[in-house]
Structure formats: structure tokens, C-alpha cells
Design a protein around this motif. Structure first.
Motif, short mmCIF file in Angstrom:
data_model
loop_
_atom_site.label_atom_id
_atom_site.label_comp_id
_atom_site.label_asym_id
_atom_site.label_seq_id
_atom_site.Cartn_x
_atom_site.Cartn_y
_atom_site.Cartn_z
N GLY A 74 0.84 -1.07 -0.07
CA GLY A 74 0.02 0.00 0.14
C GLY A 74 1.00 1.31 0.04
N THR A 75 0.18 2.21 0.45
CA THR A 75 1.14 3.60 0.30
C THR A 75 1.71 4.01 1.70
N ARG A 76 1.31 3.33 2.74
CA ARG A 76 1.83 3.67 4.04
C ARG A 76 2.62 2.57 4.61
N LEU A 77 2.44 1.51 4.53
CA LEU A 77 3.10 0.36 5.20
C LEU A 77 4.21 -0.39 4.05
N THR A 78 5.29 -0.68 4.72
CA THR A 78 6.35 -1.16 4.16
C THR A 78 6.66 -2.63 4.88
N GLY A 79 6.94 -3.71 4.08
CA GLY A 79 7.36 -4.95 4.78
C GLY A 79 8.72 -5.21 4.02
N SER A 80 9.59 -5.96 4.96
CA SER A 80 10.75 -6.49 4.63
C SER A 80 10.74 -7.82 5.45
N ALA A 81 11.47 -8.75 4.99
CA ALA A 81 11.86 -10.04 5.30
C ALA A 81 13.19 -10.73 4.66
N SER A 82 13.81 -11.44 5.67
CA SER A 82 15.22 -12.18 5.15
C SER A 82 15.21 -13.41 5.88
N LEU A 83 15.58 -14.30 5.07
CA LEU A 83 15.97 -15.53 5.45
C LEU A 83 17.38 -15.89 5.12
N GLY A 84 18.26 -16.45 6.06
CA GLY A 84 19.51 -16.73 5.87
C GLY A 84 19.98 -18.05 6.28
N PHE A 85 21.16 -18.62 5.85
CA PHE A 85 21.57 -19.86 6.18
C PHE A 85 23.31 -19.73 6.79
N THR A 86 23.37 -19.75 8.03
CA THR A 86 24.80 -19.31 8.57
C THR A 86 25.58 -20.54 9.10
N ARG A 87 26.83 -20.56 8.92
CA ARG A 87 27.72 -21.44 9.34
C ARG A 87 28.94 -20.90 9.88
N LEU A 88 29.08 -21.35 11.36
CA LEU A 88 30.04 -20.64 12.25
C LEU A 88 31.11 -21.73 12.61
N GLU A 89 32.39 -21.32 12.48
CA GLU A 89 33.42 -22.32 12.80
C GLU A 89 34.42 -21.76 13.83
N SER A 90 34.59 -22.47 14.89
CA SER A 90 35.60 -21.77 15.87
C SER A 90 37.15 -21.85 15.17
N ASN A 91 37.86 -20.72 15.70
CA ASN A 91 39.10 -20.92 15.24
C ASN A 91 40.12 -22.03 16.00
N ALA A 92 39.54 -22.32 17.16
CA ALA A 92 40.35 -23.35 17.99
C ALA A 92 40.02 -24.84 17.56
N SER A 93 41.41 -25.48 17.44
CA SER A 93 41.19 -27.06 16.86
C SER A 93 40.19 -27.58 17.49
N GLY A 94 39.40 -28.51 16.94
CA GLY A 94 38.23 -28.99 17.65
C GLY A 94 37.11 -28.25 18.32
N GLY A 95 37.29 -27.02 18.12
CA GLY A 95 36.22 -26.10 18.51
C GLY A 95 34.87 -26.49 18.29
N SER A 96 33.88 -25.53 18.63
CA SER A 96 32.54 -25.62 18.29
C SER A 96 32.27 -25.02 17.05
N LYS A 97 30.91 -25.57 16.59
CA LYS A 97 30.55 -25.23 15.34
C LYS A 97 29.13 -25.17 15.18
N TYR A 98 28.57 -24.41 14.38
CA TYR A 98 26.94 -24.04 14.41
C TYR A 98 26.67 -24.02 12.89
#
Length: 185
Positions: free
Chosen positions: A114-138
Motif C-alpha cells: 500500500g502507500t503507508r506500509l512497507t514490509g521486509s523479510a530475510s531468511l539466511g543460512f549461517t555456518r560458524l566455525e571456531s578458530n580453535a582446533s576441535g572447537g565448536s561449530k554451528y
């Protein structure tokens, strides 16, 4: 901001956290609604407490493709890479993490409703890796969404939701998953 006491250890009764972020984005329109973006980011998180909390530095780059039309709005597909390092580690400390790397892909849409309402949406996929050997991952989903309503030329109201992985405030954890809901006027 003042850290929530629930996020702090029993050794810390007050912590003021200061966050600095600098971002740059360059974009160009290629042809017929298609475009490209590239960007970079640098950020620092500093804490006033001396024990049980850690300072961090984030560096990142991203790039993607966009498509804009009156019918669809603006859709974008973005890839990102960032690193987080923890400052002032001094001697090796088993409770201070080595930092982590983050890889991600994100699909987002911003569209007027419409003229007064704005919507935004985002969906992402993330991979995290610890710098420590054998460290955690997500590996998991991240995302955000918001609705912005222009009440009149001088007043705008917004409701927003965000879920993301970010640097941890506390010693002993590489990262934290955060979810937030905000109302702004």
C-alpha cells in the motif's frame, strides 16, 4: 548499552558495552532491474568490566545480486564472510575463545504494501566455525522481518524481529544466538 545482568557471570555486577560499527556498500544497476552490491564491515565491542567479559573485533565482506520491480519490490541474494577475534588475550587462557569464522547466504525482500506500509523479510543460512582446533561449530537459520507504517509525515512506527549468531560477551563461549523483537516510533 548496559548489559543485562542475566547475561553476566556472578563476578560482574555492572558492565557497559560500547559497540562501534563502520559499514560501506557499493551498488550498481546492471540492466532491466538487475543490480550488484559489494560491501565491507568493521566493528568493535568494548566492555567496561574487567573480569568474565571479553572485547571483540569483527571484520567482514559481502556481495550479492539484486532485482527490483514495481510488482516484486526489491529482492536480493547475498553471500557473506566474516571473522571475529577476541582482543587482549594475553597468555593462552582456556576461557577466552580463539574467535570464529562465519559464512552465510541470505535471501531478502523489501516491498511496499500500500502507500503507508512497507514490509521486509530475510531468511539466511549461517555456518560458524571456531578458530580453535576441535572447537565448536554451528549451522542454522538466521533471519529478520519488519513492518514499517508511516502514520503521518512526521511519525513512523515499526515492529521488527531478528535472529542471528554474534560474538559472545562472556568468556568461555565462542558465539551466542540472539533473538530480538523491537518496537520503534
Amino acid at each position: 548499552s548496559q548489559s543485562d545482568l542475566a547475561d553476566l557471570s556472578l563476578l560482574v555486577t555492572k558492565n557497559t558495552q560500547t559497540n562501534y560499527t563502520v559499514q560501506t556498500v557499493a551498488s550498481c544497476q546492471l540492466f532491466a532491474g538487475f543490480g550488484a552490491t559489494v560491501g565491507g564491515q568493521y566493528g568493535e565491542n568494548r566492555n567496561s568490566a574487567e573480569v568474565s567479559v571479553i572485547d571483540s573485533i569483527q571484520r567482514g565482506v559481502n556481495g550479492g545480486l539484486t532485482y527490483s520491480s514495481r510488482l516484486v519490490g526489491t529482492a536480493s541474494l547475498t553471500g557473506s564472510y566474516s571473522t571475529t577475534d577476541y582482543k587482549d588475550r594475553g597468555a593462552p587462557d582456556p576461557f577466552v575463545p580463539d574467535g570464529f569464522k562465519s559464512y552465510g547466504v541470505n535471501l531478502s525482500l523489501v516491498r511496499p504494501i500500500g502507500t503507508r506500509l512497507t514490509g521486509s523479510a530475510s531468511l539466511g543460512f549461517t555456518r560458524l566455525e571456531s578458530n580453535a582446533s576441535g572447537g565448536s561449530k554451528y549451522t542454522g537459520l538466521s533471519g529478520s522481518g519488519s513492518l514499517t507504517y508511516r502514520v503521518n509525515p512526521r511519525l513512523t512506527a515499526m515492529v521488527a524481529y531478528n535472529r542471528a549468531a554474534q560474538a559472545s560477551l562472556l568468556a568461555g563461549a565462542d558465539y551466542q544466538l540472539s533473538e530480538s523483537i523491537s518496537l520503534q516510533g
